[in-house]
Enzyme design. Structure first.
Site, PDB file in Angstrom:
ATOM      1  CB  CYS A   1      -1.185   1.240  -9.266  1.00  0.00           C
ATOM      2  SG  CYS A   1      -1.416   2.877  -8.525  1.00  0.00           S
TER       3      CYS A   1
ATOM      4  CG  LEU B   1      -1.990  -1.083   1.302  1.00  0.00           C
ATOM      5  CD1 LEU B   1      -2.588  -1.154   2.695  1.00  0.00           C
ATOM      6  CD2 LEU B   1      -3.072  -0.825   0.270  1.00  0.00           C
TER       7      LEU B   1
END
Length: 350
Positions: A115, A32
């Protein structure tokens, strides 16, 4: 009541094999950006000693032009198993970056192909590779040739609802040499909105021989079990469910191994963890760590009366001492029996 079917328990009782590497847990902590630094991973690791951890994603192009490795690539030799995640669209730069990642201690190298953020996709990285499968294949082949650890891929089910290409894409990744694929059950266009479509993870699992990891909407032990049951995946990856809650990976792992639900931490225990997190970020990164801690602290501060006020103050803290004092005050009030009623958690934009 959550329960594991005998079939699922039998399937999950063996280690997860990623090529030649073996992991003693079927629950992984997702990479993350801005979150999974060394400090955060240590907290998750405390409750999930066997789980695979991932660094924040590292820009291979940026790495090419610097002599010193960025801090986000720093790993603790004691925190294995650990994977370093890379992103880019240049096979040669990614191969070069993978070599550096292995030298730094990575047990596997993960390539981010999921992403959805514009600043990543507009330069050809992240989920934009779903639209460039030939380049994605070339990346995996080059990285596989460059390193002697397993190479894995994290991606999404497609660019948008009209371009759900995950089946062809996943097969290409396997054929190129990827040893595991993690599938987030959303398109790039969805971002983090709507529900994760786990049915596509199940379809990927049906056609691949390498491990498939389910990702998306894993916010609880119950959700993890449902995902595993519905998809047949080889494991689950926890992402946003761990924000302000580094206990989740360990809770899921414990249940899968024992069939026993761990009692969740109470508000005081969560705030004590927040306090430790804040102080460790300050020790590790100085004042920059305090600024980064603001978002973490607001994620911890929920689920009790007075949490909204505490969130607001922590989001504006300027010094580590200010933050510690705020948390200590909240802990003291809770310990003295004040603010014990449950508050409906505020929606936090992620």
């Amino acid at each position: 009541m959550i329960s594991l079917s005998p079939e699922l328990q039998a399937r999950l009782s063996t280690p997860l094999k990623i090529g030649s590497f073996e992991v003693k847990s079927r629950v992984l902590q997702s990479p993350l950006s801005g979150v999974t630094d060394l400090v955060f991973r240590r907290l998750v690791r405390r409750y999930a000693p066997d789980s695979m951890m991932y660094t924040e994603m590292v820009n291979a192009t940026g790495l090419h032009y610097v002599n010193q490795l960025p801090k986000i690539m720093e790993v603790d030799p004691q925190e294995r198993p650990i994977s370093i995640q890379l992103f880019d669209c240049r096979p040669d730069f990614l191969a070069e970056a993978a070599i550096k990642a292995v030298a730094e201690g990575a047990d596997t190298v993960d390539i981010n192909m999921g992403c959805p953020v514009n600043k990543i996709t507009k330069n050809g990285g992240g989920s934009s590779l779903l639209r460039q499968p030939e380049i994605a294949e070339a990346i995996v082949r080059e990285v596989v040739k460059a390193v002697d650890v397993p190479v894995t891929v994290k991606t999404r089910i497609g660019w948008n609802d009209q371009e759900i290409t995950i089946l062809d894409f996943a097969k290409r990744m396997e054929d190129a040499g990827a040893k595991m694929i993690t599938v987030h059950g959303r398109t790039r266009a969805q971002g983090y909105n709507g529900n994760a479509r786990w049915e596509w993870i199940a379809k990927v699992k049906e056609i691949l021989s390498i491990p498939v990891i389910g990702n998306g909407d894993i916010f609880s032990v119950e959700a993890a079990v449902k995902c595993l049951e519905q998809t047949g995946a080889d494991g689950v990856m926890c992402s946003r469910g761990t924000l302000g809650y580094p206990f989740l990976v360990g809770e899921v792992d414990h249940f899968l191994k024992t069939g026993e639900l761990l009692p969740p931490p109470n508000p005081i225990q969560r705030l004590e963890c927040a306090r430790e997190h804040l102080f460790a970020l300050w020790e590790y990164k100085g004042d920059r760590g305090v600024r980064q801690a603001r978002k973490h602290m607001t994620w911890y501060a929920k689920g009790f009366m007075g949490a909204a006020d505490l969130r607001g103050k922590l989001s504006l803290m300027e010094t580590v001492q200010q933050g510690l004092d705020l948390i200590d005050g909240a802990i003291e009030r809770l310990a003295n029996g004040y603010e014990i009623e449950e508050e409906v958690p505020a929606i936090i934009a992620l």
